[in-house]
Design a protein around this motif. Structure first.
Motif, PDB file in Angstrom:
ATOM      1  N   MET A  89     -41.516 -37.660  41.129  1.00  0.00           N
ATOM      2  CA  MET A  89     -41.011 -36.799  42.343  1.00  0.00           C
ATOM      3  C   MET A  89     -42.292 -36.079  42.705  1.00  0.00           C
ATOM      4  O   MET A  89     -43.225 -35.610  41.823  1.00  0.00           O
ATOM      5  CB  MET A  89     -39.886 -35.829  41.957  1.00  0.00           C
ATOM      6  CG  MET A  89     -39.812 -34.300  42.318  1.00  0.00           C
ATOM      7  SD  MET A  89     -38.685 -33.419  41.753  1.00  0.00           S
ATOM      8  CE  MET A  89     -38.000 -33.005  43.257  1.00  0.00           C
ATOM      9  N   LYS A  90     -42.699 -35.888  43.884  1.00  0.00           N
ATOM     10  CA  LYS A  90     -43.845 -35.414  44.437  1.00  0.00           C
ATOM     11  C   LYS A  90     -43.607 -33.959  45.520  1.00  0.00           C
ATOM     12  O   LYS A  90     -42.399 -34.159  46.341  1.00  0.00           O
ATOM     13  CB  LYS A  90     -44.707 -36.306  45.309  1.00  0.00           C
ATOM     14  CG  LYS A  90     -45.236 -37.366  44.971  1.00  0.00           C
ATOM     15  CD  LYS A  90     -46.596 -37.018  43.915  1.00  0.00           C
ATOM     16  CE  LYS A  90     -47.314 -38.205  43.585  1.00  0.00           C
ATOM     17  NZ  LYS A  90     -48.361 -37.646  42.756  1.00  0.00           N
ATOM     18  N   ILE A  91     -44.022 -33.013  44.949  1.00  0.00           N
ATOM     19  CA  ILE A  91     -43.780 -31.627  45.876  1.00  0.00           C
ATOM     20  C   ILE A  91     -45.026 -31.164  46.210  1.00  0.00           C
ATOM     21  O   ILE A  91     -46.083 -31.490  45.794  1.00  0.00           O
ATOM     22  CB  ILE A  91     -43.004 -30.600  44.910  1.00  0.00           C
ATOM     23  CG1 ILE A  91     -43.586 -30.615  43.751  1.00  0.00           C
ATOM     24  CG2 ILE A  91     -41.416 -31.249  44.470  1.00  0.00           C
ATOM     25  CD1 ILE A  91     -42.626 -29.138  42.894  1.00  0.00           C
ATOM     26  N   LEU A  92     -44.846 -30.142  47.297  1.00  0.00           N
ATOM     27  CA  LEU A  92     -46.042 -29.990  47.929  1.00  0.00           C
ATOM     28  C   LEU A  92     -46.175 -28.187  47.531  1.00  0.00           C
ATOM     29  O   LEU A  92     -45.048 -27.420  47.885  1.00  0.00           O
ATOM     30  CB  LEU A  92     -45.466 -30.221  49.559  1.00  0.00           C
ATOM     31  CG  LEU A  92     -46.985 -29.900  50.455  1.00  0.00           C
ATOM     32  CD1 LEU A  92     -48.135 -30.379  50.106  1.00  0.00           C
ATOM     33  CD2 LEU A  92     -46.462 -30.181  51.724  1.00  0.00           C
ATOM     34  N   LEU A 144     -50.386 -31.892  46.627  1.00  0.00           N
ATOM     35  CA  LEU A 144     -49.307 -32.563  46.163  1.00  0.00           C
ATOM     36  C   LEU A 144     -49.493 -32.438  44.658  1.00  0.00           C
ATOM     37  O   LEU A 144     -50.259 -32.381  44.354  1.00  0.00           O
ATOM     38  CB  LEU A 144     -49.102 -33.977  46.513  1.00  0.00           C
ATOM     39  CG  LEU A 144     -48.654 -34.286  47.956  1.00  0.00           C
ATOM     40  CD1 LEU A 144     -49.071 -35.763  48.331  1.00  0.00           C
ATOM     41  CD2 LEU A 144     -47.247 -34.163  48.222  1.00  0.00           C
ATOM     42  N   ILE A 145     -48.268 -32.389  43.921  1.00  0.00           N
ATOM     43  CA  ILE A 145     -48.082 -32.160  42.459  1.00  0.00           C
ATOM     44  C   ILE A 145     -46.928 -33.228  42.054  1.00  0.00           C
ATOM     45  O   ILE A 145     -46.078 -33.281  42.926  1.00  0.00           O
ATOM     46  CB  ILE A 145     -47.966 -30.988  41.798  1.00  0.00           C
ATOM     47  CG1 ILE A 145     -46.857 -29.960  42.468  1.00  0.00           C
ATOM     48  CG2 ILE A 145     -49.091 -30.037  42.357  1.00  0.00           C
ATOM     49  CD1 ILE A 145     -46.432 -29.050  41.430  1.00  0.00           C
ATOM     50  N   ASP A 146     -47.063 -33.484  40.815  1.00  0.00           N
ATOM     51  CA  ASP A 146     -45.991 -34.194  40.321  1.00  0.00           C
ATOM     52  C   ASP A 146     -45.050 -33.122  39.512  1.00  0.00           C
ATOM     53  O   ASP A 146     -45.506 -32.053  39.054  1.00  0.00           O
ATOM     54  CB  ASP A 146     -46.580 -35.165  39.122  1.00  0.00           C
ATOM     55  CG  ASP A 146     -47.373 -36.441  39.618  1.00  0.00           C
ATOM     56  OD1 ASP A 146     -46.856 -37.046  40.541  1.00  0.00           O
ATOM     57  OD2 ASP A 146     -48.406 -36.493  38.945  1.00  0.00           O
ATOM     58  N   ALA A 147     -43.806 -33.630  39.707  1.00  0.00           N
ATOM     59  CA  ALA A 147     -42.866 -32.705  39.044  1.00  0.00           C
ATOM     60  C   ALA A 147     -41.486 -33.457  38.607  1.00  0.00           C
ATOM     61  O   ALA A 147     -41.412 -34.515  39.146  1.00  0.00           O
ATOM     62  CB  ALA A 147     -42.448 -31.590  40.077  1.00  0.00           C
ATOM     63  N   ALA A 191     -45.412 -31.036  36.553  1.00  0.00           N
ATOM     64  CA  ALA A 191     -45.848 -31.689  35.394  1.00  0.00           C
ATOM     65  C   ALA A 191     -46.927 -30.869  34.878  1.00  0.00           C
ATOM     66  O   ALA A 191     -47.198 -31.218  33.577  1.00  0.00           O
ATOM     67  CB  ALA A 191     -46.237 -33.178  35.755  1.00  0.00           C
ATOM     68  N   HIS A 192     -47.740 -30.306  35.392  1.00  0.00           N
ATOM     69  CA  HIS A 192     -48.914 -29.767  34.910  1.00  0.00           C
ATOM     70  C   HIS A 192     -48.886 -28.327  34.493  1.00  0.00           C
ATOM     71  O   HIS A 192     -48.316 -27.537  35.272  1.00  0.00           O
ATOM     72  CB  HIS A 192     -50.119 -29.984  35.967  1.00  0.00           C
ATOM     73  CG  HIS A 192     -51.512 -29.738  35.100  1.00  0.00           C
ATOM     74  ND1 HIS A 192     -51.963 -28.458  35.126  1.00  0.00           N
ATOM     75  CD2 HIS A 192     -52.378 -30.540  34.827  1.00  0.00           C
ATOM     76  CE1 HIS A 192     -53.289 -28.727  34.690  1.00  0.00           C
ATOM     77  NE2 HIS A 192     -53.524 -29.929  34.390  1.00  0.00           N
ATOM     78  N   ILE A 193     -49.277 -27.865  33.381  1.00  0.00           N
ATOM     79  CA  ILE A 193     -49.208 -26.479  33.024  1.00  0.00           C
ATOM     80  C   ILE A 193     -49.657 -25.582  34.211  1.00  0.00           C
ATOM     81  O   ILE A 193     -49.380 -24.287  34.381  1.00  0.00           O
ATOM     82  CB  ILE A 193     -49.812 -26.240  31.545  1.00  0.00           C
ATOM     83  CG1 ILE A 193     -49.713 -24.783  31.050  1.00  0.00           C
ATOM     84  CG2 ILE A 193     -51.480 -26.371  31.559  1.00  0.00           C
ATOM     85  CD1 ILE A 193     -48.298 -24.526  30.763  1.00  0.00           C
ATOM     86  N   LYS A 194     -50.751 -25.959  34.811  1.00  0.00           N
ATOM     87  CA  LYS A 194     -51.396 -24.928  35.720  1.00  0.00           C
ATOM     88  C   LYS A 194     -50.238 -24.633  36.747  1.00  0.00           C
ATOM     89  O   LYS A 194     -50.047 -23.251  37.094  1.00  0.00           O
ATOM     90  CB  LYS A 194     -52.506 -25.503  36.588  1.00  0.00           C
ATOM     91  CG  LYS A 194     -53.068 -24.852  37.561  1.00  0.00           C
ATOM     92  CD  LYS A 194     -54.131 -25.293  38.327  1.00  0.00           C
ATOM     93  CE  LYS A 194     -53.974 -25.115  39.805  1.00  0.00           C
ATOM     94  NZ  LYS A 194     -54.043 -25.805  40.888  1.00  0.00           N
ATOM     95  N   ASP A 195     -49.389 -25.628  37.190  1.00  0.00           N
ATOM     96  CA  ASP A 195     -48.645 -25.275  38.414  1.00  0.00           C
ATOM     97  C   ASP A 195     -47.324 -24.731  37.566  1.00  0.00           C
ATOM     98  O   ASP A 195     -46.596 -24.056  38.576  1.00  0.00           O
ATOM     99  CB  ASP A 195     -48.292 -26.787  39.034  1.00  0.00           C
ATOM    100  CG  ASP A 195     -49.478 -27.318  39.766  1.00  0.00           C
ATOM    101  OD1 ASP A 195     -50.123 -26.526  40.436  1.00  0.00           O
ATOM    102  OD2 ASP A 195     -49.927 -28.434  39.553  1.00  0.00           O
TER     103      ASP A 195
END
Length: 99
Positions: A1-4, A54-57, A68-72
């Motif tokens: 899943m990609k979120i913005l 965009l980030i993975d989630a 998916a990433h700790i920063k986000d």
């Protein structure tokens, strides 16, 4: 899943694309799929959001979205320390060192 995600230009708050606008709640984010880059470009051009990306989630069994990433994750869910242990700006002793 990609979120913005990005930052709201008016408030500086972290925001998530909810399909019909930006939300401060990650659980309102939608999977943008292949349209994410186009949405990001349009929204940044309209000056509603700063540096959208965009980030993975993933969506958990409970239905909640988890970056998916700790920063986000920190951007979405808050500080990594107990809020009751941080300095409070309204506290007159906030800047004082205790010796």
């Amino acid at each position: 899943m990609k979120i913005l995600t990005g930052q709201d230009l008016a408030s500086g708050d972290v925001v998530w694309w909810a399909g019909d606008g930006w939300s401060r709640q990650i659980d309102e984010a939608i999977d943008v799929g292949d349209t994410g880059d186009a949405i990001a470009k349009r929204e940044e051009g309209a000056r509603r959001v700063n540096v959208p990306y965009l980030i993975d989630a993933t969506r958990g069994a409970d239905g909640r979205i988890r970056p998916a990433h700790i920063k986000d994750r920190v951007r979405a869910l808050g500080p990594t320390v107990r809020p009751d242990l941080t300095l409070k700006p309204a506290d007159p002793d906030a800047g004082a060192w205790v010796i």
